[in-house]
Scaffold this active site. Structure first.
Site, PDB file in Angstrom:
ATOM      1  CB  CYS A 178      22.361  29.593  58.177  1.00 46.38           C
ATOM      2  SG  CYS A 178      22.052  27.989  58.918  1.00 46.38           S
ATOM      3  CB  CYS A 190      19.219  28.808  60.084  1.00 42.87           C
ATOM      4  SG  CYS A 190      20.899  28.340  60.460  1.00 42.87           S
ATOM      5  CG  ASP A 191      17.554  31.917  58.242  1.00 45.60           C
ATOM      6  OD1 ASP A 191      16.974  31.747  59.327  1.00 45.60           O
ATOM      7  OD2 ASP A 191      18.632  32.532  58.138  1.00 45.60           O
TER       8      ASP A 191
END
Ligand code: NDP
Length: 309
Positions: free
Chosen positions: A134, A137-138
């Site tokens: 992701c 997300c990261d």
């Protein structure tokens, strides 16, 4: 046989949010948590983009908070997997992995999708330590670092472009001689100076003492001519597609070619009254907050539906 008013299948942000709403509506929902209680966010570290947490929150903590909130409103949260759903009878009948059958007046499908991985042992070894599926997300954790993205579709191109805005350098590892992504996404990737596309490459392993420090690649020039080499990277992102967890519903509900459940006019309504599809109907956004919203919408529809019975 036990009978419940609302059975929620799956426990990511969609399932727990549906449980919060249905619980507050006094429906006493029963949630089956599924194979991965808490869903995909339990495999990530800090979540920075879920509203309400100005300092960010650990993925597992966020899911535990949502779980506790659902419990506060009377949700009955059970560990277990639903292995069969008979949606052609009323009430619906679902079967758990222990063989227990439950009748349900309404069903919310919030089984989400699972990111696909290459299947390398190193992906598990470095989970949360440099391997991610992701980018939104990261990606933030790789500012000014070097990352590799695997895949050649729209997601991979979008992720590579997004990461290029943060990282020093992005390698896009593509197994074919071309990108499958839409023309505009391809152009964006090819015109971004800090993205290097490695066509006809496959990642075959990762290395590193403290988390990911590099990737083993193989360049396929032809059947008999393969060359292996390593490049140092700090992060390894998978963008090779998602698999919606919809297999047990497919004989009753329509899905798209990938397996996302088709719903009516952007609502969670399916063609079966009383069956509602939350995150498992969203091939496009796939974020924790949009999953939560889909669970909210499904629970509101359940409330309306139950008054018609
Ligand atoms: P896709 O299935 O479109 O692409 C997957 C990519 O991963 C392909 O390039 C495929 O290679 C590659 N791949 C699959 N398995 C492996 C493997 N084992 N090893 C190496 N490479 C592999 O998935 P996406 O998630 O990119 O897109 C899903 C859908 O969502 C698409 O319809 C896409 O258009 C859409 N989408 C749209 C966006 C937008 O409009 N902004 C953004 C993101 C997605 P190969 O080509 O060789 O099969």
């Amino acid at each position: 046989m036990e009978r419940v008013k609302c059975l929620i299948i799956g426990s990511g942000p969609a399932g727990y949010t549906a449980a919060i709403y249905a619980g507050r509506a006094n429906i006493k929902p029963v949630v089956y948590e599924g194979l991965e209680p808490g869903g995909q966010l339990t495999t990530t570290t800090t979540v920075d983009n879920f509203p309400g947490y100005p300092e960010g929150v650990d993925g597992p903590q966020l899911m535990e908070d949502l779980r506790q909130q659902a419990l506060r409103f009377g949700a009955d949260i059970r560990s277990g997997i639903i292995t069969k759903a008979e949606l052609d009878k009323k009430p619906f009948v679902v079967t758990t992995d222990e063989g227990t059958q439950i009748e349900a007046d309404s069903v919310i499908i919030s089984t989400g999708a699972s990111a696909k991985y290459l299947g390398l042992a190193d992906e598990k070894k470095y989970a949360g330590e440099g391997v991610s599926a992701c980018a939104t997300c990261d990606g933030f954790f790789y500012r000014k670092k070097v990352v590799a993205v695997v895949g050649g579709g729209d997601t991979a191109c979008e992720d590579a472009t997004y990461l290029a805005g943060l990282a020093k350098k992005v390698y896009l590892v593509v197994r074919k001689t071309y990108l499958r992504a839409s023309k505009i996404m391809q152009e964006r990737v090819l015109n971004t100076p800090n993205i290097e596309v490695l066509f006809e490459h496959n990642a075959i392993g990762l290395y590193g003492e403290k988390g990911v420090e590099g990737v083993h690649l193989v360049k396929r020039k032809g059947e008999k001519d393969e060359s292996y080499y390593d490049i140092p990277i700090d992060g390894f992102f998978l963008a090779i597609g998602h698999k919606p967890n919809s297999d047990i519903f497919k004989s009753y509900l329509e899905t798209d070619e990938v397996g996302y459940i088709k719903t009516i006019n952007g609502t969670p309504l399916t063609k079966i009254p009383g069956v509602f599809a939350a995150d498992v109907a969203d091939p496009r956004y796939r974020q924790a907050i949009t999953a939560a919203a889909s669970g909210c919408k499904a629970a509101i529809e359940v409330e309306r539906y139950l008054t018609t019975l």
